[in-house]
Scaffold this active site. Structure first.
Site, PDB file in Angstrom:
ATOM      1  N   HIS A  76       2.787   3.944 -10.910  1.00  0.00           N
ATOM      2  CA  HIS A  76       2.892   3.194  -9.643  1.00  0.00           C
ATOM      3  C   HIS A  76       4.310   2.678  -9.521  1.00  0.00           C
ATOM      4  O   HIS A  76       4.645   1.586  -9.977  1.00  0.00           O
ATOM      5  CB  HIS A  76       1.868   2.055  -9.639  1.00  0.00           C
ATOM      6  CG  HIS A  76       1.769   1.304  -8.341  1.00  0.00           C
ATOM      7  ND1 HIS A  76       0.615   0.676  -7.947  1.00  0.00           N
ATOM      8  CD2 HIS A  76       2.673   1.072  -7.359  1.00  0.00           C
ATOM      9  CE1 HIS A  76       0.817   0.081  -6.782  1.00  0.00           C
ATOM     10  NE2 HIS A  76       2.072   0.304  -6.411  1.00  0.00           N
TER      11      HIS A  76
ATOM     12  N   HIS B  85      -3.116   2.232  -2.016  1.00  0.00           N
ATOM     13  CA  HIS B  85      -3.035   0.810  -2.299  1.00  0.00           C
ATOM     14  C   HIS B  85      -4.260   0.137  -1.673  1.00  0.00           C
ATOM     15  O   HIS B  85      -4.541   0.312  -0.484  1.00  0.00           O
ATOM     16  CB  HIS B  85      -1.783   0.203  -1.671  1.00  0.00           C
ATOM     17  CG  HIS B  85      -0.509   0.580  -2.364  1.00  0.00           C
ATOM     18  ND1 HIS B  85      -0.182   1.864  -2.677  1.00  0.00           N
ATOM     19  CD2 HIS B  85       0.531  -0.202  -2.787  1.00  0.00           C
ATOM     20  CE1 HIS B  85       1.011   1.887  -3.271  1.00  0.00           C
ATOM     21  NE2 HIS B  85       1.460   0.648  -3.347  1.00  0.00           N
TER      22      HIS B  85
ATOM     23  N   HIS C 116       7.562   2.787  -6.588  1.00  0.00           N
ATOM     24  CA  HIS C 116       8.170   3.172  -5.316  1.00  0.00           C
ATOM     25  C   HIS C 116       9.661   3.388  -5.556  1.00  0.00           C
ATOM     26  O   HIS C 116      10.363   2.437  -5.928  1.00  0.00           O
ATOM     27  CB  HIS C 116       7.958   2.087  -4.270  1.00  0.00           C
ATOM     28  CG  HIS C 116       6.514   1.814  -3.973  1.00  0.00           C
ATOM     29  ND1 HIS C 116       5.838   2.429  -2.950  1.00  0.00           N
ATOM     30  CD2 HIS C 116       5.608   1.001  -4.589  1.00  0.00           C
ATOM     31  CE1 HIS C 116       4.581   2.005  -2.932  1.00  0.00           C
ATOM     32  NE2 HIS C 116       4.419   1.139  -3.927  1.00  0.00           N
TER      33      HIS C 116
ATOM     34  N   GLU D 270      -5.140  -5.545  -3.292  1.00  0.00           N
ATOM     35  CA  GLU D 270      -4.108  -6.467  -3.787  1.00  0.00           C
ATOM     36  C   GLU D 270      -4.171  -7.703  -2.904  1.00  0.00           C
ATOM     37  O   GLU D 270      -4.724  -8.721  -3.293  1.00  0.00           O
ATOM     38  CB  GLU D 270      -2.720  -5.843  -3.749  1.00  0.00           C
ATOM     39  CG  GLU D 270      -1.661  -6.788  -4.320  1.00  0.00           C
ATOM     40  CD  GLU D 270      -0.232  -6.305  -4.116  1.00  0.00           C
ATOM     41  OE1 GLU D 270       0.628  -6.729  -4.891  1.00  0.00           O
ATOM     42  OE2 GLU D 270       0.016  -5.540  -3.169  1.00  0.00           O
TER      43      GLU D 270
ATOM     44  N   ASP E 191       5.904  -1.057  -9.961  1.00  0.00           N
ATOM     45  CA  ASP E 191       5.832  -1.148  -8.505  1.00  0.00           C
ATOM     46  C   ASP E 191       7.220  -1.041  -7.852  1.00  0.00           C
ATOM     47  O   ASP E 191       7.673   0.058  -7.538  1.00  0.00           O
ATOM     48  CB  ASP E 191       5.125  -2.440  -8.100  1.00  0.00           C
ATOM     49  CG  ASP E 191       4.544  -2.383  -6.695  1.00  0.00           C
ATOM     50  OD1 ASP E 191       4.704  -1.353  -6.025  1.00  0.00           O
ATOM     51  OD2 ASP E 191       3.918  -3.376  -6.269  1.00  0.00           O
ATOM     52  N   ASP E 192       7.877  -2.170  -7.626  1.00  0.00           N
ATOM     53  CA  ASP E 192       9.220  -2.225  -7.015  1.00  0.00           C
ATOM     54  C   ASP E 192      10.112  -3.069  -7.928  1.00  0.00           C
ATOM     55  O   ASP E 192      10.422  -4.230  -7.623  1.00  0.00           O
ATOM     56  CB  ASP E 192       9.143  -2.844  -5.617  1.00  0.00           C
ATOM     57  CG  ASP E 192       8.263  -2.044  -4.683  1.00  0.00           C
ATOM     58  OD1 ASP E 192       8.719  -1.012  -4.169  1.00  0.00           O
ATOM     59  OD2 ASP E 192       7.098  -2.439  -4.479  1.00  0.00           O
TER      60      ASP E 192
END
Length: 347
Positions: free
Chosen positions: A24, A203, A26, A206, A284-285
């Site tokens: 996961h 997604h 990005h 969350e 994630d980011d």
């Protein structure tokens, strides 16, 4: 040697050298402030930050929507194939240092198309960097095209067909602002992706409710749930996820930065594991949320009083859930087994 305990001295060392998989991530979320400013100058894109410190100060968020505003602004500096290559290559260089042996990258083509960037430049730059990393560093990878759920779903099928003609993607995903944008709106493009033999992820759960996870499973037919931390609010859903062995790609730093949890010590990852869910840890980011995969794992395991054995479980989960060949999975599992069995690790 005594069994590895969860201490500041041993757990970080164990995780640093542990062979890992990231599911996961990005790629636009790896845009560090230094590269943000460099690309803005090179491409003549105006951004409201004049210094690295100013850009870094903007990487503070109250919720998912406030993050996305900064995230999409960052994406506006990516204009040429070279930019996407350099961004991806920089992430993969970190993978080499952090012993990430397989990485699955999301990308958001709709953002770049809206900025006038050709789809060929986006996919071409990312894919060239992935090929180079596999050749030079033996880092395998998979590329997943994400649709932004707060956009009109109608053009999604045409975009997917364009991307498939270019090649290089293994699946599709669904990201961006979750609240008010249920997964079911994208049923058509996920059905098309399934008919093309592409993997499907989304997604869900969350910021959005457990109902969004149900929709992702039953309407979109996804194989993995990205995030999914709110599933514990629905015991029936937990049983479904356990029984069907649906992987959850959990991102602890992201969850804290976006106020899903107040702090790492209150994160529910340990409870997810205890419930028998197929949990993985991811970043994630990472440029925006304060850490890459190693930092997410070390800090989360430490805060939740989890151990090196738990780290091995999480990584075996990640390998098994990865979209790579059975041969590659067996190779990665062998690396994990050999690492865990090494006398110096004391397991």
């Amino acid at each position: 040697m005594e069994s590895m305990t969860n201490t500041a001295a041993t757990l970080p060392d164990f995780v640093q050298s542990l062979p890992k998989v990231e599911l996961h991530l990005h790629i636009e979320g790896t845009l560090e402030p230094e590269m943000l400013l460099t690309l803005a100058r090179r491409n003549g894109v105006h951004i409201p930050y004049r210094t690295i410190d100013a850009a870094r100060a903007a990487y503070q968020f109250a919720d998912l929507q406030s993050f996305l505003q900064v995230y999409y602004l960052g994406g506006s500096v990516l204009r040429k194939e070279r930019d996407f290559y350099e961004l991806t290559q920089a992430y993969l260089a970190r993978c080499k240092v952090q012993r990430i042996r397989h990485a699955e990258l999301f990308f958001d083509p709709q953002t770049h198309l809206a900025n006038g960037v050709a789809l060929e430049a986006v996919i071409g730059g990312i894919h060239a960097a992935l090929r180079d990393a596999e050749r030079d560093w033996d880092i395998s990878s998979a590329l997943i095209l994400c649709f932004e759920r707060d956009r009109d779903p109608e053009p999604a099928v045409a975009l997917l067909e364009r991307a498939c003609r270019l090649g290089g993607i293994v699946g599709i995903g669904l990201d961006s602002a979750e609240l008010g944008h249920p997964p079911g709106r994208f049923q058509e493009v996920f059905a098309v992706a399934g008919s093309l033999g592409l993997h499907r992820v989304a997604h869900a759960g969350e910021e959005g409710p457990p109902a969004y996870i149900w929709q992702a499973l039953d309407v979109l037919g996804v194989e993995r749930i990205d995030h999914g931390v709110r599933c514990l609010e629905d015991p029936v859903l937990v049983h479904r996820l356990v029984d069907d062995r649906v992987p959850l790609t959990v991102c602890p730093f992201s969850n804290v930065a976006l106020k899903v949890f107040d702090q790492l010590s209150t994160h529910n990852l340990a409870r997810l594991l205890k419930a028998g869910l197929w949990v993985t840890i991811n970043s994630d980011d990472p440029a925006y949320f304060g850490g890459y995969l190693n930092e997410n794992m070390i800090d989360t395991l430490s805060c939740l009083n989890l151990t090196a054995r738990d780290a091995l479980i999480l990584e075996r989960n990640a390998v098994t859930a990865a979209f790579c060949s059975d041969q590659r999975k067996q190779s990665l599992l062998k690396e994990l087994d050999e690492y865990g069995a090494s006398p110096q690790n004391g397991l």
